[in-house]
Scaffold this motif. Structure first.
Motif, PDB file in Angstrom:
ATOM      1  N   PHE A 183     -32.380  46.820  60.728  1.00 10.09           N
ATOM      2  CA  PHE A 183     -32.712  46.012  59.560  1.00 10.09           C
ATOM      3  C   PHE A 183     -33.970  45.200  59.833  1.00 10.09           C
ATOM      4  CE2 PHE A 183     -28.152  46.596  59.499  1.00 10.09           C
ATOM      5  CZ  PHE A 183     -27.848  46.826  58.162  1.00 10.09           C
ATOM      6  N   LYS A 235     -23.531  39.981  55.754  1.00  8.33           N
ATOM      7  CA  LYS A 235     -24.374  39.919  54.561  1.00  8.33           C
ATOM      8  C   LYS A 235     -25.739  40.588  54.758  1.00  8.33           C
ATOM      9  CE  LYS A 235     -25.440  35.083  55.784  1.00  8.33           C
ATOM     10  NZ  LYS A 235     -25.392  33.687  55.325  1.00  8.33           N
ATOM     11  N   GLY A 283     -32.575  47.411  55.024  1.00  4.10           N
ATOM     12  CA  GLY A 283     -31.978  48.353  55.958  1.00  4.10           C
ATOM     13  C   GLY A 283     -32.753  49.655  56.015  1.00  4.10           C
ATOM     14  N   GLU A 286     -26.566  43.673  54.306  1.00  4.58           N
ATOM     15  CA  GLU A 286     -26.899  44.614  53.232  1.00  4.58           C
ATOM     16  C   GLU A 286     -27.584  43.914  52.066  1.00  4.58           C
ATOM     17  OE1 GLU A 286     -26.760  47.728  53.503  1.00  4.58           O
ATOM     18  OE2 GLU A 286     -25.523  47.976  55.284  1.00  4.58           O
ATOM     19  N   SER A 287     -27.214  42.649  51.819  1.00  2.72           N
ATOM     20  CA  SER A 287     -27.795  41.935  50.681  1.00  2.72           C
ATOM     21  C   SER A 287     -29.011  41.099  51.070  1.00  2.72           C
ATOM     22  CB  SER A 287     -26.742  41.016  50.042  1.00  2.72           C
ATOM     23  OG  SER A 287     -26.267  40.071  50.993  1.00  2.72           O
ATOM     24  N   LYS A 330     -27.435  50.392  63.291  1.00  2.00           N
ATOM     25  CA  LYS A 330     -28.258  50.442  62.090  1.00  2.00           C
ATOM     26  C   LYS A 330     -29.312  49.352  62.184  1.00  2.00           C
ATOM     27  CE  LYS A 330     -28.342  50.616  57.078  1.00  2.00           C
ATOM     28  NZ  LYS A 330     -27.594  50.730  55.821  1.00  2.00           N
ATOM     29  N   ASP A 362     -32.525  53.852  56.780  1.00  3.80           N
ATOM     30  CA  ASP A 362     -31.540  54.934  56.713  1.00  3.80           C
ATOM     31  C   ASP A 362     -31.195  55.490  58.091  1.00  3.80           C
ATOM     32  OD1 ASP A 362     -31.378  54.706  53.982  1.00  3.80           O
ATOM     33  OD2 ASP A 362     -32.935  56.218  53.612  1.00  3.80           O
TER      34      ASP A 362
END
Length: 892
Positions: free
Chosen positions: A121, A139, A146, A141-142, A119, A148
């Motif tokens: 980022f 961390k 990101g 995701e925060s 994935k 899709d």
């Protein structure tokens, strides 16, 4: 998996092991593995700076429609790192180095990271200074944006950057994966196209291609998943004159790098078993375990950590004909394999006859010289780009700084894409406009640049980390136009190889001022040897001839491009001084000294006293605080009265090493248990750092193993030689005068390290108080003691900065920081220091371990993380500049 026959490698005058060469390869589905000869002898010679000499193929990408105004604008570079392989930690190191050396007012870097689950980022540049991806994976995701899918990621790149610089090592980076993704989205990128990557990355396919192109290759045998034929393997052993019972071969994955998964095998059965083990692995990861045998390969640890078991020579100590053969071969390979921009090619030089290469079949192949045989084995499409990597060693030897070689690679890549011609022209225009303005700004600041000397090295067990710290400080400070920064090596006057039993005085030490290229070595011993060699007339003659030869080839070709800014590293020789004469020289030039000498006279107040007496400004605490803090007992006593402020110390038993070695170890063990009220003991040298000699002892037998290592002056204790599992323990050589025994503190597998720094010069001078940055939680990967790698080497260890709220609440964190500040002021610290402590995550109470007045300053240590955690973030170059400014402010 591939089997290949090793050849004996006598390497005259090179401090290298002499492994034998055999090649084994293994093919896994979808992963391959190859058994091959370790590239030790040729590693330092054949990793060629070929990229810029070679013709580039013009891309057929469509015009992207981005036009740049004549006034110029910054080039936008997308730096992509991470990836799914075990090399993602090395990828992070490379990306950090690229970021440090290409970003500027004329070039904007946008950073991206692909995790192990593939994935993508968009991340902050600050994340690249993490020790390992594990520092921030949890961390993402925060903290990060990101995407899709990888297709969405490619679409984002197409509209937000001008060109991508991939620094993903191994899978998805060098196998054509990311290149194919970018090609489909019409995104220009640095490096080789996808199809050529696919062909070159697979070690078996690359070997076949090399052979087809007329190059000598190492004999090998491919083992595929579920297709291992023992009889065929035995026949191969016979063909290459190997004993099927114990013939020595190398077994390695066909599609991996950084020596991950590479093992030595003996005989058909062992080779077959190890090939199957590699094939059956779900994912190859770097292991911190150590092979206790000395008969090992050029492994991950030897590649990326300082080690006296490996030596690097740039240029190599080969006859001129051999070096010319290597350069010619690399150039031919680069062209014939369709490589672009840059690459590193590894191989071997075998001075003795090669029994496994039939002369009739190979007499016409490329690689035969009258001095021996040149073999090319591995093609690295995205080579490692850490600060002292081969790319920078070799580039600096022919006139390129880190920044200049990387920017030349980027500009060379831009020139291959018609769509980027306007962008590249605009970038060149802006770069030329900015240069005169910088010169004018420097003139306004003063008639000359401020002289700075960065000193590192020394004679303690911490000298290798000191070299890493000093190199990092030097590279960061030299980016300031108003500074003239000189790196300096502190060394024993009689050299390192005769220093173990000496008693050092100030007069027995020497300081070498170093030219650019001599700094880029992996050990202080290598730097010192290079200095001595650089003063030998015959070696100077050879080095200058090779340098002139390469520069005369590169210069005219590169000068045809408007964007080439020329070579920026002049040829210089090192200069040797006694320590006192060096200080006199520093004073005469009105310079400031940045101290990066860990342990010994760098932290015991000696250098500080000498500089202070001469009136020379320097970084860090003064003589009194330094003398107190290097002594772990004295520093504990100095803060023993602070219990009411949440500061506690660990009980200690100090014993002379000589006394321990002569006494009954059983009696000592029983005395320690009774006095310290503990069942397990932590032992450490009284005046060493960097985890040197720190071990957990659980029984008298452990104490016997430890003292035996001191008595026999072992450089390290092998992994798992004590009763509890542990990694390699670096030992102090010569043995310390005193040892400290403490109760072993049981924790939740967490150690906290606080980095201290003044809030500002005005704050320091007005009140003398220290300010605590956010602490870091350092998590041990294995064992009970933080290893050298986990403390200082990028790609290993886990640092969490600041501590996650799930581990430590806000109130406890503030109490912890307050306790650290109180402790720092009680110790009289100035400038910056690091306090290591255990912490109670509920109360914030701290238990002092030690104080480091010259803390580690490597590219990925906690000092960097904590500065970046400030608001706003303080990047390394600014942080080190701030420390210099503090030194000046204190002197005034």
């Amino acid at each position: 998996m591939l089997l290949s026959r090793p050849q004996t490698l006598p390497l005259p005058r090179a401090r290298l092991s002499s492994p034998t060469l055999r090649h084994l390869r293994a093919l896994a589905a979808p992963r391959r593995a190859i058994v091959s000869s370790p590239p030790l002898g040729f590693a330092s010679a054949a990793r060629g700076l070929a990229p810029l000499r070679l013709r580039a193929v013009v891309s057929d990408h469509e015009q992207r429609g981005m036009e740049a105004g004549e006034q110029g604008r910054p080039l936008r570079v997308g730096l992509v790192c991470g990836g799914p392989s075990g090399e993602r930690g090395v990828s992070l190191n490379s990306a950090r180095s690229v970021l440090d050396h290409i970003q500027g007012e004329d070039l904007v870097v946008r950073c991206y990271y692909i995790d192990c689950a593939m994935k993508a980022f968009a991340i902050s540049p600050a994340q690249l200074y993490s020790n390992t991806p594990s520092d921030f994976d949890f961390k993402l995701e925060s903290l990060a944006q990101g995407f899709d899918s990888l297709s969405d990621f490619a679409e984002h790149l197409a509209t937000n950057v001008d060109i991508v610089f991939p620094v993903i090592h191994g899978k998805f980076g060098e196998d054509g994966g990311i290149q194919e993704l970018l090609e489909k989205a019409n995104v220009p990128f640095v490096g080789t196209p996808s199809k050529e990557c696919q062909r070159a990355f697979d070690k078996h396919n690359a070997s076949l291609e090399l052979n087809a192109q007329g190059f000598l290759t190492v004999p090998n045998f491919l083992v595929e998943k579920d297709k291992l034929a023992k009889l065929e393997l035995e026949a191969w052993f016979q063909t290459v004159n190997l004993n099927k019972e114990n013939g020595k071969v190398i077994v390695k994955p066909t599609r991996a790098g950084s020596s991950i998964g590479v093992v030595v095998a003996y005989g058909v059965n062992d080779a077959a078993q190890k090939a199957e083990e590699i094939i059956s692995e779900v994912e190859l990861q770097y292991s911190n375990s150590s092979d206790t045998k000395e008969d090992t390969i050029f492994n991950y640890r030897k590649k990326y950590l300082p080690s006296r078991q490996v030596a690097y020579h740039s240029p190599p100590r080969f006859p001129a004909e051999v070096i010319d053969c290597i350069r010619q071969g690399i150039s031919l390979l680069f062209c014939r394999l369709g490589l672009h921009d840059y690459a590193r090619i590894d191989g071997w030089f075998l001075p003795s006859p090669v029994a496994s290469l039939p002369s009739a079949e190979n007499s016409e192949k490329f690689g035969n010289t009258k001095y021996g045989t040149v073999l090319f084995t591995d093609i690295n499409l995205i080579s490692g780009m850490e600060q002292t990597s081969f790319l920078f060693q070799q580039a600096s030897a022919v006139g390129f700084s880190h920044s200049r070689i990387l920017r030349t690679v980027v500009q060379h890549a831009c020139s291959r894409f018609p769509s980027l011609v306007p962008c590249n022209n605009a970038w060149t225009t802006l770069s030329r406009k900015l240069q005169p303005s910088k010169q004018v700004e420097a003139i306004h600041k003063g008639t000359s640049r401020q002289k700075v000397f960065v000193i590192f090295g020394g004679d303690t067990s911490e000298r290798q980390v000191s070299l890493m710290s000093g190199t990092n400080v030097w590279l960061n400070l030299q980016g300031f136009d108003d500074l003239d920064v000189t790196p300096c090596l502190l060394a024993p006057a009689n050299g390192y190889f005769s220093s173990h039993d000496q008693d050092f005085s100030d007069s027995s030490r020497e300081v070498w001022t170093l030219p650019y290229s001599l700094v880029l070595r992996h050990t202080t011993e290598e730097v010192h040897a290079a200095c001595v060699e650089a003063t030998e007339p015959e070696r100077v003659k050879i080095t200058k001839r090779l340098r002139d030869q390469v520069m005369n080839e590169l210069g005219p070709a590169l000068s045809k491009h408007d964007w080439f800014a020329g070579f920026d590293i002049a040829y210089e020789q090192p200069i040797k001084y006694s320590l006192q004469l060096w200080i006199n020289h520093v004073k005469e030039t009105e310079a400031v000294v940045f101290i990066a000498v860990h342990g010994g006279i760098g932290e015991d107040g000696t250098i500080q006293t000498l500089l202070e007496s001469a009136g020379v400004p320097y970084t860090g605490p003064g003589p009194i605080a330094s003398r107190t803090c290097i002594d772990k007992v004295a520093s504990s006593l100095a803060v023993d009265h602070l219990a009411s402020y949440g500061v506690r110390t660990i009980p200690k038993d100090v014993r002379a090493t000589e006394e321990v070695l002569k006494s009954s170890l059983v009696d000592i063990w029983n005395e320690l248990k009774a006095k310290l009220r503990t069942e397990t003991v932590c032992v450490k040298p009284a005046r060493d750092g960097c985890s040197t000699g720190v071990a957990r002892l659980c029984c008298p037998e452990d104490l016997e193993v430890y003292t035996d290592a001191l008595r026999r002056k072992f450089q390290h204790l092998p992994a798992n030689c004590l009763s509890r599992a542990h990694g390699v323990i670096e030992m102090p050589v010569p043995p310390p005068e005193s040892l400290i025994f403490e109760p072993f503190i049981e924790t939740d597998e967490i150690i906290i390290s606080n980095k201290l720094e003044n809030g500002s010069a005005r704050h320091l001078l007005a009140s003398g108080e220290m300010h605590s940055l956010n602490p870091s939680i350092t998590v041990k990967e294995s064992g009970d003691i933080l290893s050298l790698e986990e403390k200082f080497q990028g790609g290993t260890g886990i640092n969490l900065t600041p501590p996650p709220a799930t581990i430590m609440g806000k109130d406890a964190l503030q109490r912890c920081k307050k306790s650290i500040e109180i402790m720092a002021n009680a110790l009289g610290l100035e400038g910056f220091s690091r306090i290591d402590a255990f912490v109670n995550v509920r109360s914030g109470e701290v238990l002092l371990i030690e104080v480091n007045t010259v803390p580690g300053m490597t590219p990925s240590t906690v000092l960097i993380h904590q500065a970046l955690a400030e608001e706003p973030p303080v990047y390394p170059h600014k942080f080190f500049r701030t420390l210099l400014d503090l030194a000046f402010a204190r002197a005034k």
